[in-house]
Design an enzyme around this catalytic site. Structure first.
Site, mmCIF file in Angstrom:
data_model
loop_
_atom_site.group_PDB
_atom_site.id
_atom_site.type_symbol
_atom_site.label_atom_id
_atom_site.label_comp_id
_atom_site.label_asym_id
_atom_site.label_seq_id
_atom_site.Cartn_x
_atom_site.Cartn_y
_atom_site.Cartn_z
ATOM 1 N N SER A 100 0.837 -1.204 0.000
ATOM 2 C CA SER A 100 0.000 0.000 0.000
ATOM 3 C C SER A 100 0.868 1.248 0.000
ATOM 4 O O SER A 100 1.971 1.256 0.546
ATOM 5 C CB SER A 100 -0.860 -0.017 1.266
ATOM 6 O OG SER A 100 -1.418 1.245 1.510
ATOM 7 N N TYR A 135 -1.503 -1.462 10.963
ATOM 8 C CA TYR A 135 -1.816 -1.964 9.618
ATOM 9 C C TYR A 135 -0.696 -1.562 8.645
ATOM 10 O O TYR A 135 -0.175 -2.393 7.890
ATOM 11 C CB TYR A 135 -3.169 -1.402 9.144
ATOM 12 C CG TYR A 135 -3.347 -1.451 7.647
ATOM 13 C CD1 TYR A 135 -3.653 -2.640 6.999
ATOM 14 C CD2 TYR A 135 -3.169 -0.304 6.863
ATOM 15 C CE1 TYR A 135 -3.790 -2.690 5.619
ATOM 16 C CE2 TYR A 135 -3.296 -0.339 5.483
ATOM 17 C CZ TYR A 135 -3.605 -1.540 4.865
ATOM 18 O OH TYR A 135 -3.724 -1.582 3.510
ATOM 19 N N LYS A 194 2.344 -3.841 6.376
ATOM 20 C CA LYS A 194 2.677 -3.769 4.949
ATOM 21 C C LYS A 194 4.187 -3.525 4.765
ATOM 22 O O LYS A 194 4.845 -4.142 3.926
ATOM 23 C CB LYS A 194 1.881 -2.647 4.267
ATOM 24 C CG LYS A 194 0.391 -2.922 4.187
ATOM 25 C CD LYS A 194 0.102 -4.157 3.335
ATOM 26 C CE LYS A 194 -1.343 -4.588 3.373
ATOM 27 N NZ LYS A 194 -1.607 -5.900 2.786
HETATM 28 C C1 UD1 Z 1 -6.931 4.701 4.009
HETATM 29 C C2 UD1 Z 1 -5.968 4.296 5.068
HETATM 30 C C3 UD1 Z 1 -4.764 3.658 4.411
HETATM 31 C C4 UD1 Z 1 -5.208 2.458 3.595
HETATM 32 C C5 UD1 Z 1 -6.263 2.889 2.597
HETATM 33 C C6 UD1 Z 1 -6.851 1.666 1.919
HETATM 34 C C7 UD1 Z 1 -6.326 5.865 6.924
HETATM 35 C C8 UD1 Z 1 -5.745 7.009 7.680
HETATM 36 N N1 UD1 Z 1 -5.595 5.453 5.862
HETATM 37 O O1 UD1 Z 1 -6.288 5.619 3.160
HETATM 38 O O2 UD1 Z 1 -3.820 3.273 5.380
HETATM 39 O O3 UD1 Z 1 -4.111 1.904 2.913
HETATM 40 O O4 UD1 Z 1 -7.332 3.574 3.254
HETATM 41 O O5 UD1 Z 1 -7.818 2.026 0.983
HETATM 42 O O6 UD1 Z 1 -7.370 5.350 7.261
HETATM 43 N N2 UD1 Z 1 -12.533 11.039 3.724
HETATM 44 C C9 UD1 Z 1 -13.553 11.909 4.074
HETATM 45 N N3 UD1 Z 1 -14.688 11.394 4.627
HETATM 46 C C10 UD1 Z 1 -14.853 10.049 4.850
HETATM 47 C C11 UD1 Z 1 -13.796 9.161 4.493
HETATM 48 C C12 UD1 Z 1 -12.651 9.686 3.944
HETATM 49 O O7 UD1 Z 1 -13.437 13.133 3.878
HETATM 50 O O8 UD1 Z 1 -15.910 9.645 5.377
HETATM 51 C C13 UD1 Z 1 -11.322 11.590 3.103
HETATM 52 C C14 UD1 Z 1 -10.040 11.292 3.867
HETATM 53 O O9 UD1 Z 1 -9.779 12.309 4.774
HETATM 54 C C15 UD1 Z 1 -9.023 11.231 2.730
HETATM 55 C C16 UD1 Z 1 -9.819 10.715 1.528
HETATM 56 O O10 UD1 Z 1 -11.175 10.937 1.857
HETATM 57 O O11 UD1 Z 1 -8.586 12.507 2.423
HETATM 58 C C17 UD1 Z 1 -9.605 9.246 1.273
HETATM 59 O O12 UD1 Z 1 -9.824 8.544 2.473
HETATM 60 P P1 UD1 Z 1 -9.826 6.944 2.543
HETATM 61 O O13 UD1 Z 1 -10.736 6.409 1.514
HETATM 62 O O14 UD1 Z 1 -10.089 6.565 3.966
HETATM 63 O O15 UD1 Z 1 -8.368 6.526 2.101
HETATM 64 P P2 UD1 Z 1 -6.930 6.956 2.706
HETATM 65 O O16 UD1 Z 1 -7.048 7.864 3.846
HETATM 66 O O17 UD1 Z 1 -6.099 7.452 1.601
#
Ligand code: UD1
Length: 337
Positions: free
Chosen positions: A124, A149, A153
């Site tokens: 990842s 997690y 990785k």
């Molecule tokens: C997350 C994990 C990462 C993992 C990946 C797998 C965290 C901190 N990181 O990454 O370790 O490898 O998923 O797919 O959990 N967001 C919102 N509202 C929400 C959900 C997300 O605004 O309800 C935003 C987050 O702040 C981020 C973006 O959407 O900026 C993507 O979030 P997410 O899908 O959770 O992925 P990652 O944070 O990149």
């Protein structure tokens, strides 16, 4: 020759299994069904017209794994997905993650090394943390992992690299995924989040469907053009295709003792607001959202320099963000929940 796909009924694994079958490969799927459903097999069969060999086993169980390799003595490639993947759960239950993610990997590697079976590991972009440079290339120094997690990785990669160094006939590829989204264009397989989704796109589609009241956008004043975080969202079909290309490459370069790492992303950084807007344009649906506090530990910006995999393996992302998000929505609409 058969290809073993561990976690082959999971989100990414099921799409890879489908593509392998469509490429004429014989596939053995193992999955403990902890985070997926047995009827994913029906989805795979309905798309491909073929049902893969399936065993409900846990890769941490050495006896079950030995029986599997005894039964299928012609396994000639391993793609390893089976692992826990919740960041927050890993913070609360670190040993569950170290035991399962690293224990399962080591059990599997014993068999892979015994017969020098080419190995693909699902890693990842979390291993980069907040990178100092963008886009992020594979040469970027790895940061301290922000969760157990993420550590599994990073350590998993290290274990495989050490095995390659010690075994001159063993070769492996480590794929560092950016953010997988989307579903099979048939809407017969896709992501099945357990409980409340933590990732952006499944939360968004559940909100639009009315399962969740509102999507919370975590943070609005980051140092980015619109103040929201930037990620590299890659269609799961493109990601699956990267595995097929990587396997092909490994099989052609068998017994060469290499362990190469590749980013798998589109190379395009997209903000949360941009993603919401693209979803609305692509589907004609309105996304109810509101701004909320930043999520602790979130990386501000991460997107891939994906030139290495294109140059060496010949793979490049093909799907647009519109296609990715439309397919996520089609899948969500089809789900009975
Ligand atoms: C997350 C994990 C990462 C993992 C990946 C797998 C965290 C901190 N990181 O990454 O370790 O490898 O998923 O797919 O959990 N967001 C919102 N509202 C929400 C959900 C997300 O605004 O309800 C935003 C987050 O702040 C981020 C973006 O959407 O900026 C993507 O979030 P997410 O899908 O959770 O992925 P990652 O944070 O990149």
């Amino acid at each position: 020759m058969k290809i073993l796909v561990t976690g082959g009924l999971g989100y990414i694994g099921s799409h890879v299994t489908t593509l392998l079958l469509q490429n004429g490969m014989e596939v053995v799927v193992v999955d403990n069904l902890e985070n997926t459903r047995i009827d994913v097999l029906d989805g795979i069969e309905s798309i491909t017209g073929k049902r893969p060999n399936f065993k409900q086993i846990d890769v941490c169980d050495s006896n079950q794994l030995k029986a599997l390799f005894d039964e299928f003595s012609d396994i000639g490639g391993i793609i390893h997905f089976a692992a826990h993947k919740s960041v927050s759960e890993s913070v609360n239950e670190p040993l569950k993650y170290y035991d399962n993610n690293l224990g399962g990997l080591q059990q599997l590697l014993k068999h892979a090394l015994a017969k020098a079976v080419p190995f693909i590991f699902s890693s990842s972009c979390t291993v980069y943390g907040q990178s100092d440079t963008l886009p992020i290339s594979e040469n970027e120094p790895l940061k301290q992992a922000t969760s157990p997690y993420g550590s599994t990785k990073k350590i998993g990669e290290q274990i495989i690299e050490d095995c390659c160094r010690a075994n001159p006939d063993f070769n492996a590829i480590l794929l560092r995924y950016f953010n997988p989204v989307g579903a099979h264009p048939s809407a017969k397989i896709g992501e099945l989040p357990k409980g409340i989704p933590q990732n952006l796109v499944p939360y968004l589609t559940q909100t639009v469907k009315g399962i969740r009241p509102v999507l919370k956008v975590f943070g609005s004043s980051y140092n980015t053009p619109d103040g929201t975080c930037i990620r590299d969202y890659i269609h799961v079909m493109d990601l699956a295709d990267a595995h097929i290309a990587s396997l092909d490459y490994l099989l052609k370069n068998k017994n060469t003792s290499s362990c190469e790492v590749y980013n798998v992303g589109t190379g395009r950084g997209v903000s949360v607001l941009e993603l919401i807007q693209t979803f609305e344009e692509a589907t004609g649906e309105k996304v109810p959202y509101e701004f909320a506090d930043p999520r602790p530990g979130d990386t501000v910006s991460a997107y891939a320099d994906a030139s290495k995999i294109e140059k060496i393996i010949g793979w490049k992302a093909k799907y647009s963000l519109e296609e990715s998000l439309s397919s996520s929505w089609n899948w969500e609409k089809n789900l009975n929940s």
